[in-house]
Scaffold this motif. Structure first.
Motif, PDB file in Angstrom:
ATOM      1  N   ASN A   1       5.017 -48.289  -1.252  1.00  0.00           N
ATOM      2  CA  ASN A   1       4.528 -47.027  -0.684  1.00  0.00           C
ATOM      3  C   ASN A   1       4.027 -47.227   0.741  1.00  0.00           C
ATOM      4  O   ASN A   1       4.331 -46.434   1.636  1.00  0.00           O
TER       5      ASN A   1
ATOM      6  N   GLN B   1       0.199 -32.799  -3.466  1.00  0.00           N
ATOM      7  CA  GLN B   1       1.226 -33.492  -4.255  1.00  0.00           C
ATOM      8  C   GLN B   1       0.722 -33.878  -5.642  1.00  0.00           C
ATOM      9  O   GLN B   1       0.682 -35.059  -6.007  1.00  0.00           O
TER      10      GLN B   1
ATOM     11  N   GLY C   1       6.713 -37.217  -4.719  1.00  0.00           N
ATOM     12  CA  GLY C   1       6.309 -37.509  -6.082  1.00  0.00           C
ATOM     13  C   GLY C   1       7.503 -37.513  -7.024  1.00  0.00           C
ATOM     14  O   GLY C   1       8.232 -36.536  -7.107  1.00  0.00           O
ATOM     15  N   GLY C   2       7.697 -38.617  -7.729  1.00  0.00           N
ATOM     16  CA  GLY C   2       8.826 -38.718  -8.642  1.00  0.00           C
ATOM     17  C   GLY C   2      10.106 -39.197  -8.008  1.00  0.00           C
ATOM     18  O   GLY C   2      11.167 -39.159  -8.635  1.00  0.00           O
TER      19      GLY C   2
ATOM     20  N   ASP D   1      -1.246 -43.293  -4.171  1.00  0.00           N
ATOM     21  CA  ASP D   1      -0.919 -43.448  -5.586  1.00  0.00           C
ATOM     22  C   ASP D   1      -1.241 -42.166  -6.360  1.00  0.00           C
ATOM     23  O   ASP D   1      -2.383 -41.689  -6.326  1.00  0.00           O
ATOM     24  N   PRO D   2      -0.275 -41.576  -7.079  1.00  0.00           N
ATOM     25  CA  PRO D   2      -0.507 -40.299  -7.767  1.00  0.00           C
ATOM     26  C   PRO D   2      -1.618 -40.370  -8.813  1.00  0.00           C
ATOM     27  O   PRO D   2      -2.425 -39.446  -8.916  1.00  0.00           O
TER      28      PRO D   2
ATOM     29  N   ASP E   1       7.219 -43.432  -4.259  1.00  0.00           N
ATOM     30  CA  ASP E   1       6.464 -42.186  -4.417  1.00  0.00           C
ATOM     31  C   ASP E   1       5.922 -41.677  -3.088  1.00  0.00           C
ATOM     32  O   ASP E   1       5.544 -40.516  -2.974  1.00  0.00           O
TER      33      ASP E   1
ATOM     34  N   ALA F   1      -1.659 -37.507  -0.104  1.00  0.00           N
ATOM     35  CA  ALA F   1      -0.648 -38.464  -0.565  1.00  0.00           C
ATOM     36  C   ALA F   1       0.170 -39.025   0.589  1.00  0.00           C
ATOM     37  O   ALA F   1       1.398 -39.121   0.514  1.00  0.00           O
TER      38      ALA F   1
ATOM     39  N   ARG G   1      -4.953 -40.475  -7.111  1.00  0.00           N
ATOM     40  CA  ARG G   1      -5.268 -39.165  -6.524  1.00  0.00           C
ATOM     41  C   ARG G   1      -5.781 -38.211  -7.603  1.00  0.00           C
ATOM     42  O   ARG G   1      -6.776 -37.503  -7.419  1.00  0.00           O
ATOM     43  N   GLN G   2      -5.103 -38.204  -8.734  1.00  0.00           N
ATOM     44  CA  GLN G   2      -5.511 -37.355  -9.853  1.00  0.00           C
ATOM     45  C   GLN G   2      -6.895 -37.748 -10.345  1.00  0.00           C
ATOM     46  O   GLN G   2      -7.757 -36.892 -10.581  1.00  0.00           O
TER      47      GLN G   2
ATOM     48  N   TYR H   1      13.405 -31.927  -0.876  1.00  0.00           N
ATOM     49  CA  TYR H   1      13.524 -33.367  -1.105  1.00  0.00           C
ATOM     50  C   TYR H   1      14.977 -33.766  -0.924  1.00  0.00           C
ATOM     51  O   TYR H   1      15.884 -33.077  -1.401  1.00  0.00           O
TER      52      TYR H   1
ATOM     53  N   ASP I   1       0.859 -34.806  -9.316  1.00  0.00           N
ATOM     54  CA  ASP I   1       1.887 -35.447 -10.135  1.00  0.00           C
ATOM     55  C   ASP I   1       2.283 -34.466 -11.231  1.00  0.00           C
ATOM     56  O   ASP I   1       1.518 -34.216 -12.168  1.00  0.00           O
TER      57      ASP I   1
END
Length: 524
Positions: free
Chosen positions: A403, A259, A376-377, A241-242, A372, A54, A245-246, A285, A261
């Motif tokens: 991003n 990372q 994340g978030g 991008d989460p 992001d 990420a 990635r997922q 964070y 999500d």
């Protein structure tokens, strides 16, 4: 995930005194790991390991002084060797350095260089390479991010098969310093290294690198660690991008992602082919304020903003329990000198209003940049922060930034922005990198004379009780005067497919097994 996902930072494993001898040096503590999936089998060789990361920018390069995100950090440990390695349990072991020994006052450190370590391009690592590699980051004209913590080195010299470091003052944590990811050992010529070279002495050799897109590597058949580097080939892919990635993991396009999500972590739980891996340590964070710029130049405003954030809400809704509340300083319970007796800053709109009045304000309007790419978030966290701050008369306008280019165009450029920090294994290291006066990554541009004095004194103090007192005061100074809001410490949450195997204990000093998953993991 029920209660299983409520990971909190844990007290660190104690380490033996650094001055008891080279091999006896213990690491700053890291907490354990949580995994769902089959027990790891014995390592075997083979396969192409694909990692979705990420992070990544098109402006990245081979220059070790510029590395600032997970992609280049994992890429670095994939191809380079370092003097010292931090193990999964936080202790130190020799890598390029076979052994090391301090003088009684910790001002002189002697590292014996391991013989026979080969570079990818041929030839073996020499003590002179070590000198040149570290010197690259030193000097008045150095722009390296590692400069603040190598500047205390007064002299580096070669003594036979050893390298001798003479420091301006004693530093009991010096072996941790030379384990930093900015300090790989690189082949030298005429006392200089080539910061544009892909050459290294680590587990894998570079075959292709497109910054911000992909890095491809193949196993170094001459790697001296015969029990490491199990994959034939490695592909590191930038997937910021989460959702992408997922999807890459679920569709089999990558083998592991960092990372995860957390909003959709349940989807992975329902997949029989995916394992969730979480480690807890020093990652945190933040919301960084530029203390040179109004209104953040007024500490009353900074304190108002610190009391205006609902920390527990962020842990619950952004981290989904994978973390713990922060207290506006970067030292975690896994650090050796964590000050557990400091008063916890809590969400208190009335106190926030009080500090606004002290600043001569009835209300406050500020913009908060987030993406992001920060963590994340981060955008959602900015919105939640805005909602809680409104009850104190503070209008925070969340600004969604792109991003791509976040770390080059937003971080340390915009006056109030979201940031992630991996943390550091020692207090001195963390403070030197991000809080010392003039440090390149002092992202709040904070200047505190007392803090800087304590930083220097604590570094060379061998009495651990006195040292603990100084680090406690420093944590409190950052908490009550610093320009950073640290609402939460976050677990590293990763996911991998059923083929991926790893040791039972996974490092938590950085994500992806201390940035060393490429070297330490294997396929079933």
């Amino acid at each position: 995930m029920g209660n299983l996902n409520k990971h909190i930072l844990q007290s660190g494993v104690s380490r033996r005194s650094i001055l008891q001898g080279a091999a006896a040096i213990g690491g700053a503590a890291v907490a354990g790991q949580f995994a769902i999936g089959p027990a790891a089998a014995q390592p075997k060789k083979g396969g192409t390991f694909r990692v979705g990361i990420a992070a990544g920018n098109t402006s990245e390069n081979y220059d070790p002084g510029t590395w600032d995100n997970v992609f280049v950090q994992v890429f670095a440990t994939s191809r380079h060797g370092y003097l010292i390695e931090i193990t999964a349990d936080g202790t130190l072991v020799g890598e390029v350095a076979e052994s090391w020994e301090p003088s009684p006052d910790a001002t002189v450190w002697t590292f014996k260089i391991r013989p026979g370590i080969e570079y990818h391009s041929g030839g073996t690592v020499k003590p002179e390479d070590v000198v040149a590699s570290i010197n690259y980051h030193r000097g008045e004209n150095s722009t390296s991010a590692a400069k603040p913590f190598v500047d205390p080195i007064k002299d580096i010299s070669v003594d036979g098969d050893s390298v001798v470091f003479t420091l301006e003052a004693g530093n009991a944590d010096f072996p941790f310093v030379v384990s930093d990811y900015h300090l790989p050992i690189i082949k030298s010529s005429d006392g200089k290294i080539d910061p544009t070279s892909s050459d290294g002495c680590g587990p894998y050799k570079v075959t292709n690198y497109q910054p911000g897109v992909i890095a491809e590597l193949t196993r170094n058949e001459n790697y001296w660690k015969t029990d490491r580097a199990h994959f034939d080939d490695v592909k590191l892919l930038t997937i910021v991008d989460p959702a992408a990635r997922q999807s890459a993991l679920l569709t089999g396009n990558v083998d592991v992602i960092d990372q995860v999500d957390l909003k959709t972590v349940g989807l992975f739980k329902r997949s029989p082919n995916v394992t969730i891996l979480s480690t807890t340590g020093t990652q945190h964070y933040t919301f960084a304020m530029d203390t040179r710029t109004a209104p953040f130049s007024d500490n009353n405003v900074r304190m108002a903003l610190k009391y205006a954030v609902d920390r527990q809400e962020l842990v619950d809704k952004i981290l989904f329990g994978y973390g713990a509340v922060g207290n506006d300083h970067p030292i975690s319970p896994s650090n050796r000198f964590f000050a557990d007796d400091l008063e916890q800053t809590t969400y208190d709109p009335d106190k926030s209003k009080y500090y606004l009045k002290q600043a001569g304000l009835d209300s406050l309007d500020v913009s908060l940049s987030a993406a992001d790419a920060a963590f994340g978030g981060a955008v959602d966290a900015a919105v939640l922060y805005s909602n809680s701050a409104s009850k104190a008369g503070i209008n925070i306008k969340p600004t969604r930034e792109p991003n791509d280019g976040y770390w080059s165009d937003v971080w340390m450029k915009k006056p109030f922005c979201a940031v992630y920090w991996g943390g550091r294994p020692t207090e001195d290291w963390m403070f030197s990198v991000a809080y010392a006066s003039g440090a390149p990554w002092n992202d709040t541009y904070w200047e505190n004379e007392r803090f800087n004095q304590l930083l220097k004194t604590a570094r060379s103090e061998l009495d651990e009780t006195k040292r603990a007192d100084m680090y406690r005061e420093m944590q409190n100074l950052v908490r009550t005067d610093g320009g950073v809001i640290i609402p939460m410490f976050a677990s590293y949450v990763m996911a991998h497919n059923e083929k991926v195997q790893h040791p039972e204990k996974v490092a938590a000093n950085w994500t992806l097994d201390g940035f060393r998953a490429v070297e330490r993991w294997w396929f079933a």
